[in-house]
Design an enzyme around this catalytic site. Structure first.
Site, mmCIF file in Angstrom:
data_model
loop_
_atom_site.group_PDB
_atom_site.id
_atom_site.type_symbol
_atom_site.label_atom_id
_atom_site.label_comp_id
_atom_site.label_asym_id
_atom_site.label_seq_id
_atom_site.Cartn_x
_atom_site.Cartn_y
_atom_site.Cartn_z
ATOM 1 C CG ASP A 1 -8.483 -4.455 -2.198
ATOM 2 O OD1 ASP A 1 -9.686 -4.183 -2.060
ATOM 3 O OD2 ASP A 1 -7.650 -3.657 -2.662
ATOM 4 C CG HIS B 1 -2.047 0.921 1.161
ATOM 5 N ND1 HIS B 1 -1.936 2.265 1.423
ATOM 6 C CD2 HIS B 1 -3.337 0.700 0.804
ATOM 7 C CE1 HIS B 1 -3.128 2.834 1.244
ATOM 8 N NE2 HIS B 1 -3.983 1.916 0.861
#
Lengths: 370, 370
Positions: free
Chosen positions: A307, A255
């Site tokens: 996710d 990320h």
């Protein structure tokens, strides 16, 4: 002549606006309007967190009831939008279908007031996501059931089965985690479009276009496909090592903001375990995920992101994989609406510069002389 | 922790990428791939300039013929996209209809190769713009006539009348002027969406969303409405003075890059005069535009931009006002495709920062205790 500043690629580390909506930190924290994501995950509802993100504070009981009633009232989708969806071929990508449906909704509801538009687009998204999928698979559209909460209704329309309270609660937790995440590519796209003074449907259509990209919203579906391919916990380490050796991307990891832990991933991980325990069908999926997570951390020091755990939770809830990214979109649209409004409060059209490194002063040679 | 840079609002003066596509300068020059806009306006065709922008150099005769043949072959729109357009209510804004149609095209043509997608979206745009309008007004879709050039065909489909050579040439000049203009809001939107690795239809749908905004592509329609309202040259000065006194925006004036002259506006101005002279119906429209231009320059020192003269040219050619912005889009999509490809050649996902100025560390209070 004014000095031209050169920004890092992807505008990495460049603040382009002030915001009061959400704050994510490298240390693994996330707040919506100042409230920790963990508290909202544990105690809030989708409707309440949506109110918080849109209006900047938690509602009173009366305000929340009124807000819930409005969302219910707005949740029906105009019939012509379904006609439009039916004209799309059956093999289409669900994000293409949803993007077209939201754009078509904008072409249909241009006449209603801006505030109505904003609430109705949020309220219609669950109906649209479920029914784009249903229509594209030759089924009749489902109608929202006004006796159910938004998330129970949504899950019901997605799966065709009435969910248990815990299933509906679990699904709602994921919707809360996906609501908003400051200036990622889709929220930034929404703000750029808002800056031209285009309407909210145009901005959200553009947000959906950005979210389709595999580097952005497509990750939860890709993570699920990967987990299905790996199959068992024992297979995790060899798969990860082989993929990394081939320089393949491991989906659902890493990320731009979170370097060691994505707080949403940790909450979702715990939820996956609870959900599997309630269902009593064993913890294989959880063990598989954990094994992949360990293998990736050992080799690459990349944490799982939201996710990665959203995917098996949606799968466990019986939701079709093709709708995973549309579901992400249906929650994130709340953040987009907040960004749209924040952009307009202090607007200047986005019109960056580029460094020109191409040809200069070329003479046009007529076609016959080339 | 890395330092966060704070960018000026709207990223004004911030270079976010390298480009070799186009270069606009404050001194009133514009080049496509190094060629002056004036030379291309005077000597090039739409197809040739499109080739130039896409591939970075002028084509040979053989390359151009092959390229023209490809564009003709790709210019048909799949029938289901027309079905989709028919599901949109008749009173819809033409940019909403076009955005939905292009999104629907993406949902339909996902299976073809990327290069085919890029050329076919360019080739289909004229057909789509004309037929979105026609279908929305209850007419049957027009079919492209393979015996005509792209621009003659386009004008024919838009007006229903076979254009004279000079009319088709004039229309083509405007398409050339609109092809590309570096990192304006729509091209930037396209690049942000491209950076997520979303497909070309997603990126162009988002570009259309941005172009709808009245601060961006909506200006040529707004300029036409203003000219119709002013009506005569004698009315220009009082109208402009009154509008400025009321702090209203004069449409079609001012530009982030060009401070004294927009080279496209000057070329279009000359073209408007020639077109009116050929038609032999008098120069009233030209005199009206010139009077407005003088009045705005005297009061505000703002130059007219390309939209200001595009509007009366399109009007003189008999084109419906509602399609002015869609026509702009159908040309600019060439630039978008070039930006899409340039972004992917050296990609990093756009993920800017924001300066968080909101609440921190709030405690969640249960609903009953609020």
């Amino acid at each position: 002549m004014a000095e031209i500043l050169r920004a890092p690629k992807g505008l990495d580390g460049v603040a382009v606006a002030d915001t009061t909506i959400a704050k994510s930190d490298a240390d693994g924290t996330l707040t919506y309007r100042g409230y920790a994501i963990k508290d909202l995950f544990e105690s809030s509802t989708f409707e309440e967190s949506t109110y918080l993100i849109l209006y900047g504070r938690l509602p009173t009981k009366g305000e929340l009831e009124e807000f819930e009633a409005k969302l219910k009232r707005y949740s029906m989708v105009p019939h012509n939008v379904y006609e439009l969806v039916k004209a799309i071929p059956n093999e289409a990508h669900q994000m293409d279908v949803l993007r077209t449906a939201v754009s078509g909704l904008g072409a249909t509801e241009g006449g209603i007031s801006s505030e109505e538009q904003e609430l109705s687009i949020i309220a219609q998204m669950p109906t649209l996501v479920a029914n784009c999928y249903r229509l594209n698979r030759g089924m009749e559209p489902a109608e929202p059931d006004p006796s159910l909460s938004l998330s129970a209704n949504y899950l019901h329309m997605l799966t065709g089965k009435k969910p248990s309270d815990f299933e509906a609660w679990s699904f709602e937790r994921m919707l809360i985690l996906y609501l908003e995440h400051d200036l990622n590519a889709s929220a930034f796209t929404v703000r750029v479009v808002a800056s031209t003074l285009a309407d909210i449907y145009s901005a959200c259509t553009a947000g959906l276009a950005a979210l389709k990209g595999p580097l952005h919203g497509g990750a939860n579906e890709a993570a699920m496909q990967m987990l299905l391919k790996i199959g068992t916990a024992a297979n995790a380490r060899p798969y990860v090592q082989e993929a990394l050796a081939k320089r393949e991307k491991i989906m659902g990891f890493g990320h731009r903001v979170y370097k060691t832990v994505d707080p949403r991933s940790q909450l979702a991980k715990k939820l996956l375990r609870e959900l599997l325990e309630k269902q009593g069908k064993g913890l294989e999926t959880y063990k598989l995920c954990e094994a992949v997570e360990s293998a990736v951390w050992e080799s690459k020091r990349l944490p799982s992101n939201v996710d990665f755990y959203a995917a098996p939770i949606f799968m466990t809830l019986g939701i079709p994989i093709e709708t995973f990214t549309p579901i992400f979109a249906s929650s994130r649209i709340v953040g987009w609406v907040a960004h749209y409004n924040e952009q307009l409060m202090d607007n200047r059209i986005y019109r960056p510069d580029a460094t020109y490194i191409g040809n200069k002063g070329l003479n046009y040679v007529p076609l016959d002389a080339r």
